[in-house]
Design a protein around this motif. Structure first.
Motif, PDB file in Angstrom:
ATOM      1  N   MET A   1     -49.899   1.472   6.055  1.00  0.00           N
ATOM      2  CA  MET A   1     -50.971   1.172   7.005  1.00  0.00           C
ATOM      3  C   MET A   1     -51.638  -0.171   6.691  1.00  0.00           C
ATOM      4  SD  MET A   1     -52.929   1.933   9.564  1.00  0.00           S
ATOM      5  CE  MET A   1     -52.599   3.650   9.909  1.00  0.00           C
ATOM      6  N   LEU A   2     -51.947  -0.404   5.411  1.00  0.00           N
ATOM      7  CA  LEU A   2     -52.598  -1.654   5.022  1.00  0.00           C
ATOM      8  C   LEU A   2     -51.687  -2.848   5.316  1.00  0.00           C
ATOM      9  CD1 LEU A   2     -54.311  -0.674   1.632  1.00  0.00           C
ATOM     10  CD2 LEU A   2     -55.381  -1.001   3.878  1.00  0.00           C
ATOM     11  N   GLY A   3     -50.367  -2.651   5.119  1.00  0.00           N
ATOM     12  CA  GLY A   3     -49.434  -3.728   5.428  1.00  0.00           C
ATOM     13  C   GLY A   3     -49.414  -4.063   6.908  1.00  0.00           C
ATOM     14  N   LEU A   4     -49.503  -3.052   7.767  1.00  0.00           N
ATOM     15  CA  LEU A   4     -49.533  -3.279   9.214  1.00  0.00           C
ATOM     16  C   LEU A   4     -50.803  -4.012   9.625  1.00  0.00           C
ATOM     17  CD1 LEU A   4     -48.229   0.200  10.445  1.00  0.00           C
ATOM     18  CD2 LEU A   4     -46.958  -1.948  10.399  1.00  0.00           C
ATOM     19  N   ILE A   5     -51.915  -3.623   9.027  1.00  0.00           N
ATOM     20  CA  ILE A   5     -53.194  -4.280   9.332  1.00  0.00           C
ATOM     21  C   ILE A   5     -53.156  -5.738   8.882  1.00  0.00           C
ATOM     22  CG2 ILE A   5     -55.655  -4.327   8.781  1.00  0.00           C
ATOM     23  CD1 ILE A   5     -55.543  -1.269   8.586  1.00  0.00           C
ATOM     24  N   LYS A   6     -52.602  -5.968   7.692  1.00  0.00           N
ATOM     25  CA  LYS A   6     -52.503  -7.339   7.181  1.00  0.00           C
ATOM     26  C   LYS A   6     -51.622  -8.183   8.090  1.00  0.00           C
ATOM     27  CE  LYS A   6     -51.333  -9.997   3.049  1.00  0.00           C
ATOM     28  NZ  LYS A   6     -50.843  -9.935   1.642  1.00  0.00           N
ATOM     29  N   LYS A   7     -50.518  -7.611   8.589  1.00  0.00           N
ATOM     30  CA  LYS A   7     -49.633  -8.338   9.507  1.00  0.00           C
ATOM     31  C   LYS A   7     -50.386  -8.801  10.746  1.00  0.00           C
ATOM     32  CE  LYS A   7     -47.201  -5.997  12.433  1.00  0.00           C
ATOM     33  NZ  LYS A   7     -47.581  -6.579  13.758  1.00  0.00           N
ATOM     34  N   ASP A   8     -51.167  -7.896  11.338  1.00  0.00           N
ATOM     35  CA  ASP A   8     -51.902  -8.242  12.559  1.00  0.00           C
ATOM     36  C   ASP A   8     -52.975  -9.285  12.288  1.00  0.00           C
ATOM     37  OD1 ASP A   8     -50.416  -6.523  14.121  1.00  0.00           O
ATOM     38  OD2 ASP A   8     -51.758  -4.830  13.818  1.00  0.00           O
ATOM     39  N   VAL A   9     -53.633  -9.174  11.140  1.00  0.00           N
ATOM     40  CA  VAL A   9     -54.671 -10.155  10.793  1.00  0.00           C
ATOM     41  C   VAL A   9     -54.064 -11.532  10.605  1.00  0.00           C
ATOM     42  CG1 VAL A   9     -56.360 -10.823   9.033  1.00  0.00           C
ATOM     43  CG2 VAL A   9     -56.225  -8.448   9.785  1.00  0.00           C
ATOM     44  N   LEU A  10     -52.915 -11.613   9.939  1.00  0.00           N
ATOM     45  CA  LEU A  10     -52.244 -12.899   9.733  1.00  0.00           C
ATOM     46  C   LEU A  10     -51.788 -13.501  11.058  1.00  0.00           C
ATOM     47  CD1 LEU A  10     -50.116 -12.113   6.538  1.00  0.00           C
ATOM     48  CD2 LEU A  10     -52.173 -13.527   6.690  1.00  0.00           C
ATOM     49  N   LEU A  11     -51.352 -12.657  11.986  1.00  0.00           N
ATOM     50  CA  LEU A  11     -50.922 -13.148  13.296  1.00  0.00           C
ATOM     51  C   LEU A  11     -52.075 -13.774  14.070  1.00  0.00           C
ATOM     52  CD1 LEU A  11     -48.532 -10.305  14.529  1.00  0.00           C
ATOM     53  CD2 LEU A  11     -47.888 -12.618  13.851  1.00  0.00           C
ATOM     54  N   LEU A  12     -53.279 -13.279  13.837  1.00  0.00           N
ATOM     55  CA  LEU A  12     -54.435 -13.718  14.613  1.00  0.00           C
ATOM     56  C   LEU A  12     -55.163 -14.907  14.004  1.00  0.00           C
ATOM     57  CD1 LEU A  12     -55.982 -10.259  15.601  1.00  0.00           C
ATOM     58  CD2 LEU A  12     -54.828 -11.878  17.101  1.00  0.00           C
ATOM     59  N   GLN A  13     -54.709 -15.393  12.847  1.00  0.00           N
ATOM     60  CA  GLN A  13     -55.443 -16.451  12.167  1.00  0.00           C
ATOM     61  C   GLN A  13     -55.616 -17.695  13.030  1.00  0.00           C
ATOM     62  OE1 GLN A  13     -53.565 -17.214   8.389  1.00  0.00           O
ATOM     63  NE2 GLN A  13     -54.891 -15.783   7.316  1.00  0.00           N
ATOM     64  N   SER A  14     -54.536 -18.137  13.660  1.00  0.00           N
ATOM     65  CA  SER A  14     -54.631 -19.351  14.476  1.00  0.00           C
ATOM     66  C   SER A  14     -55.528 -19.143  15.685  1.00  0.00           C
ATOM     67  CB  SER A  14     -53.234 -19.786  14.937  1.00  0.00           C
ATOM     68  OG  SER A  14     -52.615 -18.762  15.699  1.00  0.00           O
ATOM     69  N   TYR A  15     -55.475 -17.939  16.270  1.00  0.00           N
ATOM     70  CA  TYR A  15     -56.323 -17.650  17.427  1.00  0.00           C
ATOM     71  C   TYR A  15     -57.790 -17.567  17.036  1.00  0.00           C
ATOM     72  CZ  TYR A  15     -52.373 -16.803  20.533  1.00  0.00           C
ATOM     73  OH  TYR A  15     -51.256 -16.967  21.312  1.00  0.00           O
ATOM     74  N   LEU A  16     -58.048 -17.040  15.849  1.00  0.00           N
ATOM     75  CA  LEU A  16     -59.436 -16.915  15.407  1.00  0.00           C
ATOM     76  C   LEU A  16     -60.088 -18.282  15.242  1.00  0.00           C
ATOM     77  CD1 LEU A  16     -59.264 -13.976  12.818  1.00  0.00           C
ATOM     78  CD2 LEU A  16     -60.391 -13.976  15.040  1.00  0.00           C
ATOM     79  N   LYS A  17     -59.311 -19.257  14.775  1.00  0.00           N
ATOM     80  CA  LYS A  17     -59.858 -20.604  14.619  1.00  0.00           C
ATOM     81  C   LYS A  17     -60.269 -21.168  15.977  1.00  0.00           C
ATOM     82  CE  LYS A  17     -57.094 -21.620  10.493  1.00  0.00           C
ATOM     83  NZ  LYS A  17     -55.987 -22.444   9.919  1.00  0.00           N
TER      84      LYS A  17
END
Length: 214
Positions: A1-17
């Motif tokens: 579960m934590l790995g899936l959450i980390k994957k989604d967070v990493l995907l959103l890094q550029s969008y968050l900026k």
């Protein structure tokens, strides 16, 4: 579960900026227009819409099919999306509320804090409904077709609201009493309602995801 959450967070890094940049621009507009409530209501909605970006990435890279080969259940994949989106919604709410108070302090506007929190609560409700609609639709139709479905739903909701407003005016109902209810004791019903909406959306998404064929 934590790995899936980390994957989604990493995907959103550029969008968050980019989103933080837009937030800075909106903050400047709020300072110019003295529209303190705009940030408290809009930022939760802006951050919650990122949930559609997560599904778009998964569709593009065929993640859903690949995830079936991993030692994670389909429900875990769906649950991770809702956890990340809910955290983003909470972050947008806190950020919007804080920035609203910053605008009030800088412009020295006399605004009750209760009014800001009520505006933020309304933003949370709208953002929760947006997120709860987007996930089941995206899982069912995909992101490409899902955009048209979502547009059609919101167009229908807008027409319904306009017609309902005209009907209420024709019936000469006391709209002020309805407003007073939701700004009074009725506001305490919004949080349980939000939780119910998200939970129902999660159950529907899990059902759709587990039945998909690849």
């Amino acid at each position: 579960m934590l790995g899936l959450i980390k994957k989604d967070v990493l995907l959103l890094q550029s969008y968050l900026k980019n989103l933080l940049l837009i937030t800075a621009m909106f903050s400047g507009l709020s300072l110019i227009n003295e529209s303190y409530s705009f940030l408290a209501a809009s930022l939760p909605c802006m951050f919650s819409i990122l949930c559609f970006t997560l599904i778009s990435y998964d569709d593009y890279y065929h993640w859903d099919a690949y995830s079936l080969t991993l030692p994670v259940s389909p429900k875990d994949s769906v649950r991770s999306k809702y956890i990340v989106s809910t955290c983003l919604l909470a972050f947008g709410t806190v950020l919007g509320t804080v920035l609203s108070f910053v605008v009030i302090a800088i412009k020295d506007i006399s605004v009750p804090g209760k009014e800001v929190f009520l505006t933020a609560l309304g933003g949370i409700f709208i953002a929760s409904v947006l997120m709860s609609l987007m996930y089941p639709i995206a899982y069912r139709f995909g992101t490409e077709k899902g955009r048209f479905v979502i547009f059609g739903i919101f167009a229908g909701i807008s027409i319904f609201i306009v017609l309902l407003g005209k009907a209420l005016m024709t019936m000469d109902l006391q709209l002020q009493s309805v407003t007073d209810f939701f700004t009074g004791s009725g506001k305490y019903l919004l949080i349980p309602l939000i939780l119910v909406i998200i939970f129902v959306s999660y159950c529907i998404s899990c059902s759709i995801f587990t039945r998909k064929e690849y």
